[in-house]
Design a protein around this motif. Structure first.
Motif, PDB file in Angstrom:
ATOM      1  N   GLN A 278       0.806  -1.220   0.000  1.00  0.00           N
ATOM      2  CA  GLN A 278       0.000   0.000   0.000  1.00  0.00           C
ATOM      3  C   GLN A 278       0.836   1.267   0.000  1.00  0.00           C
ATOM      4  N   GLY A 279       2.123   1.117   0.176  1.00  0.00           N
ATOM      5  CA  GLY A 279       3.003   2.275   0.156  1.00  0.00           C
ATOM      6  C   GLY A 279       4.460   1.844   0.130  1.00  0.00           C
ATOM      7  N   LYS A 280       5.294   2.694  -0.432  1.00  0.00           N
ATOM      8  CA  LYS A 280       6.739   2.458  -0.491  1.00  0.00           C
ATOM      9  C   LYS A 280       7.438   3.570   0.277  1.00  0.00           C
ATOM     10  N   ILE A 281       8.147   3.182   1.335  1.00  0.00           N
ATOM     11  CA  ILE A 281       8.911   4.116   2.154  1.00  0.00           C
ATOM     12  C   ILE A 281      10.376   4.001   1.765  1.00  0.00           C
ATOM     13  N   VAL A 282      11.002   5.125   1.477  1.00  0.00           N
ATOM     14  CA  VAL A 282      12.412   5.127   1.090  1.00  0.00           C
ATOM     15  C   VAL A 282      13.220   5.911   2.113  1.00  0.00           C
ATOM     16  N   VAL A 283      14.258   5.278   2.644  1.00  0.00           N
ATOM     17  CA  VAL A 283      15.213   5.963   3.506  1.00  0.00           C
ATOM     18  C   VAL A 283      16.313   6.489   2.587  1.00  0.00           C
ATOM     19  N   ASP A 284      16.449   7.801   2.539  1.00  0.00           N
ATOM     20  CA  ASP A 284      17.303   8.436   1.547  1.00  0.00           C
ATOM     21  C   ASP A 284      18.466   9.178   2.182  1.00  0.00           C
ATOM     22  N   VAL A 285      19.668   8.957   1.624  1.00  0.00           N
ATOM     23  CA  VAL A 285      20.850   9.740   1.998  1.00  0.00           C
ATOM     24  C   VAL A 285      21.692   9.944   0.744  1.00  0.00           C
ATOM     25  N   PRO A 286      22.494  10.991   0.684  1.00  0.00           N
ATOM     26  CA  PRO A 286      23.418  11.154  -0.436  1.00  0.00           C
ATOM     27  C   PRO A 286      24.437  10.016  -0.480  1.00  0.00           C
ATOM     28  N   VAL A 287      24.941   9.730  -1.657  1.00  0.00           N
ATOM     29  CA  VAL A 287      25.909   8.657  -1.829  1.00  0.00           C
ATOM     30  C   VAL A 287      27.136   8.858  -0.947  1.00  0.00           C
ATOM     31  N   GLU A 288      27.609  10.086  -0.842  1.00  0.00           N
ATOM     32  CA  GLU A 288      28.809  10.325  -0.041  1.00  0.00           C
ATOM     33  C   GLU A 288      28.578  10.012   1.436  1.00  0.00           C
ATOM     34  N   VAL A 289      27.351  10.187   1.897  1.00  0.00           N
ATOM     35  CA  VAL A 289      27.031   9.815   3.278  1.00  0.00           C
ATOM     36  C   VAL A 289      27.046   8.300   3.420  1.00  0.00           C
TER      37      VAL A 289
ATOM     38  N   VAL B  52      28.880   6.216   1.721  1.00  0.00           N
ATOM     39  CA  VAL B  52      30.288   5.816   1.721  1.00  0.00           C
ATOM     40  C   VAL B  52      30.918   6.074   3.079  1.00  0.00           C
ATOM     41  N   GLN B  53      30.688   7.277   3.619  1.00  0.00           N
ATOM     42  CA  GLN B  53      31.263   7.639   4.914  1.00  0.00           C
ATOM     43  C   GLN B  53      30.836   6.669   6.010  1.00  0.00           C
ATOM     44  N   ARG B  54      29.556   6.324   6.041  1.00  0.00           N
ATOM     45  CA  ARG B  54      29.052   5.438   7.093  1.00  0.00           C
ATOM     46  C   ARG B  54      29.590   4.027   6.931  1.00  0.00           C
ATOM     47  N   LEU B  55      29.670   3.550   5.699  1.00  0.00           N
ATOM     48  CA  LEU B  55      30.190   2.200   5.485  1.00  0.00           C
ATOM     49  C   LEU B  55      31.650   2.097   5.905  1.00  0.00           C
ATOM     50  N   VAL B  56      32.398   3.129   5.645  1.00  0.00           N
ATOM     51  CA  VAL B  56      33.813   3.133   6.023  1.00  0.00           C
ATOM     52  C   VAL B  56      33.966   3.292   7.535  1.00  0.00           C
ATOM     53  N   GLN B  57      33.213   4.228   8.102  1.00  0.00           N
ATOM     54  CA  GLN B  57      33.385   4.552   9.520  1.00  0.00           C
ATOM     55  C   GLN B  57      32.801   3.505  10.456  1.00  0.00           C
ATOM     56  N   PHE B  58      31.616   3.002  10.128  1.00  0.00           N
ATOM     57  CA  PHE B  58      30.898   2.142  11.074  1.00  0.00           C
ATOM     58  C   PHE B  58      30.926   0.666  10.721  1.00  0.00           C
ATOM     59  N   ARG B  59      31.212   0.337   9.451  1.00  0.00           N
ATOM     60  CA  ARG B  59      31.148  -1.076   9.065  1.00  0.00           C
ATOM     61  C   ARG B  59      32.471  -1.608   8.529  1.00  0.00           C
ATOM     62  N   GLY B  60      33.508  -0.797   8.586  1.00  0.00           N
ATOM     63  CA  GLY B  60      34.832  -1.290   8.276  1.00  0.00           C
ATOM     64  C   GLY B  60      35.147  -1.517   6.814  1.00  0.00           C
ATOM     65  N   PHE B  61      34.333  -0.989   5.908  1.00  0.00           N
ATOM     66  CA  PHE B  61      34.606  -1.110   4.482  1.00  0.00           C
ATOM     67  C   PHE B  61      35.771  -0.201   4.109  1.00  0.00           C
TER      68      PHE B  61
ATOM     69  N   ALA C 103      33.150   0.057  -0.594  1.00  0.00           N
ATOM     70  CA  ALA C 103      31.892   0.733  -0.285  1.00  0.00           C
ATOM     71  C   ALA C 103      31.237   1.260  -1.559  1.00  0.00           C
ATOM     72  N   ARG C 104      32.019   1.913  -2.382  1.00  0.00           N
ATOM     73  CA  ARG C 104      31.463   2.465  -3.627  1.00  0.00           C
ATOM     74  C   ARG C 104      31.006   1.350  -4.570  1.00  0.00           C
ATOM     75  N   ALA C 105      31.731   0.248  -4.598  1.00  0.00           N
ATOM     76  CA  ALA C 105      31.335  -0.874  -5.452  1.00  0.00           C
ATOM     77  C   ALA C 105      30.012  -1.469  -4.989  1.00  0.00           C
ATOM     78  N   ARG C 106      29.841  -1.594  -3.678  1.00  0.00           N
ATOM     79  CA  ARG C 106      28.573  -2.122  -3.144  1.00  0.00           C
ATOM     80  C   ARG C 106      27.413  -1.208  -3.514  1.00  0.00           C
ATOM     81  N   ILE C 107      27.632   0.077  -3.380  1.00  0.00           N
ATOM     82  CA  ILE C 107      26.580   1.052  -3.696  1.00  0.00           C
ATOM     83  C   ILE C 107      26.219   0.990  -5.179  1.00  0.00           C
ATOM     84  N   GLU C 108      27.219   0.862  -6.023  1.00  0.00           N
ATOM     85  CA  GLU C 108      26.977   0.845  -7.467  1.00  0.00           C
ATOM     86  C   GLU C 108      26.239  -0.401  -7.918  1.00  0.00           C
TER      87      GLU C 108
END
Length: 212
Positions: free
Chosen positions: A125-136, A138-147, A152-157
């Motif tokens: 009945q609805g689509k909810i999207v959690v949205d952030v810029p790509v650079e954010v 990348v930053q979170r994947l590197v800082q919090f998940r050890g990528f 990180a960029r390859a995963r996003i792409e």
């Protein structure tokens, strides 16, 4: 029952939004968790994976060696196709079962699906999207998940683009800020969810789930 989908790119903070909705009373049907559940030791899915890919994908404790399986599957298109053919039907069936268990209640059921944009579900009945810029992301994947940044960029792409996810969104959560900026948006989202109509008692999924 009210049935909606929640999606967002890797590193977007979708799990944080999902947890906030659960705290407000939503029932979360989490695709990633279902994938883990259907691959537990002793499950038919794990037995099929071992039969197809060999004992090297089974860890010493009998659990799935996800890294070993990924190393095989993602290096060979035919192997990846075989992996999907084994896992996705079981995941789809279990997600549908969890949703249908809430039919007849007044609960808000949120199908948390990372690949919802790639594989839309028309029953929602609805689509909810959690949205952030790509650079954010990348930053979170590197800082919090050890990528490292390249990974990180390859995963996003490999996922849908930000623009593709936003297309057709019924509600967008901007999660580029902190929790203080997020909470009022969750409150507005929860209010919006309460305005959606309850699904009829004879609701059924129209077709088997595609890959999640």
């Amino acid at each position: 029952m009210i049935l909606v989908g929640l999606t967002g790119g890797i590193g977007s903070g979708k799990s944080t939004v999902s947890a906030a909705l659960a705290a407000r009373g939503a029932v979360i049907v989490d695709a990633d968790q279902v994938v883990r559940d259907v691959q537990q030791p002793g499950s038919p899915v794990l037995a099929k994976l071992a039969e197809r890919f060999g004992d090297e994908v089974i860890a010493a404790d009998g659990s799935l060696d996800r890294a070993a399986l990924a190393g095989i599957a993602f290096a060979d298109p035919d192997a990846l196709k075989a992996l999907n053919a084994i896992v996705h039907p079981a995941v789809g069936a279990e997600m549908n079962r969890q949703v249908m268990a809430e039919l007849g209640t007044e609960k808000v059921v949120v199908m948390d699906i990372p690949l919802l944009t790639e594989n839309p579900r028309k029953e929602l009945q609805g689509k909810i999207v959690v949205d952030v810029p790509v650079e954010v992301q990348v930053q979170r994947l590197v800082q919090f998940r050890g990528f490292d940044e390249a990974d990180a960029r390859a995963r996003i792409e490999r996922q849908s683009t930000r623009e593709q996810r936003l297309e057709g969104a019924d509600f967008v959560i901007d999660n580029s800020g902190d929790l203080d900026a997020l909470e009022p948006q969750i409150d507005r989202l929860w209010e919006w969810l309460q305005t959606l109509p309850q699904l009829p008692a004879d609701f059924e999924f129209a077709a088997p789930t595609k890959p999640t």
